[in-house]
Design an enzyme around this catalytic site. Structure first.
Site, mmCIF file in Angstrom:
data_model
loop_
_atom_site.group_PDB
_atom_site.id
_atom_site.type_symbol
_atom_site.label_atom_id
_atom_site.label_comp_id
_atom_site.label_asym_id
_atom_site.label_seq_id
_atom_site.Cartn_x
_atom_site.Cartn_y
_atom_site.Cartn_z
ATOM 1 N N GLY A 109 0.619 -1.091 -0.068
ATOM 2 C CA GLY A 109 -0.147 -0.193 -0.044
ATOM 3 C C GLY A 109 0.919 1.025 0.521
ATOM 4 O O GLY A 109 1.888 1.312 -0.414
ATOM 5 N N ARG A 110 0.313 2.538 -0.227
ATOM 6 C CA ARG A 110 0.832 4.202 0.719
ATOM 7 C C ARG A 110 2.184 2.980 1.454
ATOM 8 O O ARG A 110 3.398 3.867 0.081
ATOM 9 C CB ARG A 110 0.157 4.088 1.794
ATOM 10 C CG ARG A 110 -0.882 5.270 0.912
ATOM 11 C CD ARG A 110 -1.920 6.077 1.555
ATOM 12 N NE ARG A 110 -3.222 6.470 1.262
ATOM 13 C CZ ARG A 110 -3.860 5.892 1.947
ATOM 14 N NH1 ARG A 110 -4.244 5.047 2.634
ATOM 15 N NH2 ARG A 110 -5.098 6.385 1.219
ATOM 16 N N ARG B 9 -1.959 -8.334 -1.625
ATOM 17 C CA ARG B 9 -3.718 -9.458 -1.728
ATOM 18 C C ARG B 9 -3.242 -9.605 -2.931
ATOM 19 O O ARG B 9 -4.481 -10.671 -3.987
ATOM 20 C CB ARG B 9 -5.132 -8.687 -1.293
ATOM 21 C CG ARG B 9 -4.612 -8.310 0.420
ATOM 22 C CD ARG B 9 -5.676 -7.854 0.544
ATOM 23 N NE ARG B 9 -5.937 -7.784 2.328
ATOM 24 C CZ ARG B 9 -6.368 -6.913 2.990
ATOM 25 N NH1 ARG B 9 -7.578 -6.315 2.005
ATOM 26 N NH2 ARG B 9 -6.895 -6.685 4.316
ATOM 27 N N SER B 10 -3.009 -8.538 -3.987
ATOM 28 C CA SER B 10 -3.091 -8.998 -5.257
ATOM 29 C C SER B 10 -1.801 -8.053 -6.188
ATOM 30 O O SER B 10 -1.219 -7.738 -5.315
ATOM 31 C CB SER B 10 -4.288 -7.646 -6.023
ATOM 32 O OG SER B 10 -4.120 -6.769 -6.176
ATOM 33 N N ARG C 264 2.132 -3.183 12.343
ATOM 34 C CA ARG C 264 1.626 -4.121 13.644
ATOM 35 C C ARG C 264 2.159 -4.946 14.210
ATOM 36 O O ARG C 264 2.562 -6.557 13.888
ATOM 37 C CB ARG C 264 -0.387 -4.448 13.387
ATOM 38 C CG ARG C 264 -0.709 -2.904 12.843
ATOM 39 C CD ARG C 264 -1.259 -2.141 14.467
ATOM 40 N NE ARG C 264 -1.988 -1.418 14.459
ATOM 41 C CZ ARG C 264 -2.050 -0.212 13.660
ATOM 42 N NH1 ARG C 264 -0.528 0.284 13.870
ATOM 43 N NH2 ARG C 264 -2.986 0.717 13.638
ATOM 44 N N GLU D 229 1.737 -3.911 23.518
ATOM 45 C CA GLU D 229 2.798 -2.774 23.593
ATOM 46 C C GLU D 229 1.562 -2.214 24.824
ATOM 47 O O GLU D 229 0.775 -2.223 25.687
ATOM 48 C CB GLU D 229 2.176 -2.221 22.620
ATOM 49 C CG GLU D 229 2.962 -2.463 21.353
ATOM 50 C CD GLU D 229 3.028 -1.638 19.900
ATOM 51 O OE1 GLU D 229 1.817 -0.445 21.018
ATOM 52 O OE2 GLU D 229 3.726 -1.591 19.564
ATOM 53 N N HIS E 8 7.073 2.214 18.922
ATOM 54 C CA HIS E 8 6.215 2.655 18.274
ATOM 55 C C HIS E 8 6.422 4.079 18.361
ATOM 56 O O HIS E 8 5.168 4.870 18.331
ATOM 57 C CB HIS E 8 5.211 2.027 19.283
ATOM 58 C CG HIS E 8 3.941 1.674 17.882
ATOM 59 N ND1 HIS E 8 2.713 1.173 17.545
ATOM 60 C CD2 HIS E 8 2.934 2.443 16.337
ATOM 61 C CE1 HIS E 8 2.055 1.541 17.521
ATOM 62 N NE2 HIS E 8 2.783 1.902 16.088
#
Length: 305
Positions: free
Chosen positions: A145-146, A167-168, A224, A253, A271
């Site tokens: 993604g981004r 995913r693709s 995450r 966390e 984080h």
């Protein structure tokens, strides 16, 4: 004054700004009379805004998330009740990608370990051992993604061969798509995790993937903590089944497994992916703008749906 419920992990500076024209209460202070009037929940991506909490707030209309991720929010329950959810996309992309590259360089070149080597007097006894060369290495990105694409863009500056799992197939001209995580790991020297959190990605990086990465491989997580099977990671570090890890996020966390601390080949940060002054200020402004838009009846700036 309108009443806003803050669920944990949202900066106090943002709350202070909201408090200028709203009353803000904490989840631990929530009482039945207040439940009937709250129409806005302020949360972070890790905050738990589940069906139980949503059900307690019959007038809830907006869940404003401070962060790009929103895996702690029960989107299905919100959608069923006609509750809008907003987040803060794009703003933190550069900072998180920067940190991913920084962690990769730190672990690969053993920067923390080299500093500790000097501090304990090791340099007087001999040279520090050679480390891993990043330039020209094979980079596997989990999630394209981004943030994943921003990591890839930065990695091009190191002449890395860029592969990814998503995913693709994004049909990228600069990166090779792998439909299997295991095959991606087998063809990577460094694995950087940028996938979204949530049930679908829980323990996506498991023992099999770590084994495929190999004894020289490095895993970096800026996504995450739940995306990695933390027990499998500890085992891989303990048994030297992988070469090292750079971790900004953890499963529980702020608790970090003791086995991951004080190791030359593991770098941990609390984080801090989006934790620069400029980015946190911009994130807070977008949250404020979304809340103001809702309260004035204007279109939301960044609705998730």
């Amino acid at each position: 004054m309108p009443l806003i419920l803050r669920v944990n992990k949202v900066p106090q500076t943002l709350v202070d700004q909201l408090a200028l024209s709203n009353s803000v209460i904490e989840l631990v202070d929530l009482q039945p009379p207040d439940e009937q009037t709250i129409d806005i929940v302020l949360a972070s991506g890790e905050s738990i805004v589940d069906d139980e909490l949503i059900s307690r707030l019959p007038n809830l209309k907006l869940i404003a998330v401070f962060g790009v991720g929103y895996d702690g929010v029960d989107i299905h329950a919100a959608r069923q009740r006609g509750i809008f959810v907003t987040n803060t996309p794009d703003i933190l992309t550069a900072d998180v990608a920067d940190l991913a590259i920084a962690l990769m360089l730190n672990v690969a070149r053993r920067i923390n370990a080299a500093q500790q080597y000097i501090e304990r007097g090791g340099w007087h006894e001999g040279s520090f051992p050679p480390a891993f060369k990043v330039s020209g290495a094979r980079l596997g990105i989990v999630g394209f993604g981004r943030i994943g694409r921003a990591v890839a863009q930065r990695a091009q500056g190191f002449a890395m061969k860029i592969n990814y799992y998503a995913r693709s197939d994004h049909q990228s001209q600069d990166a090779t798509y792998y439909p299997s995580l295991v095959s991606l790991a087998e063809n990577s020297d460094v694995l950087i995790i940028c996938a979204s959190g949530g049930k679908e990605s829980r323990h996506l990086i498991n023992r099999e993937v770590l084994a495929a990465l190999g004894a020289e491989g490095i895993v970096i997580n800026v996504a995450r903590g739940s995306v990695i099977d933390e027990a499998a990671l500890v085992e891989a570090i303990d048994t030297e089944s992988i070469g090292g890890a750079g971790l900004d996020v953890f499963a529980d966390e702020p608790n970090v497994p003791q086995a991951l601390l004080n190791r030359d080949n593991v770098v941990v940060t609390p984080h801090i992916g989006s934790a620069t002054h400029a980015t946190r200020a911009a994130m807070a402004k977008l949250v404020l703008d979304n809340i103001s838009a809702y309260q004035s009846g204007s279109p939301l700036l960044t609705p998730i749906y």
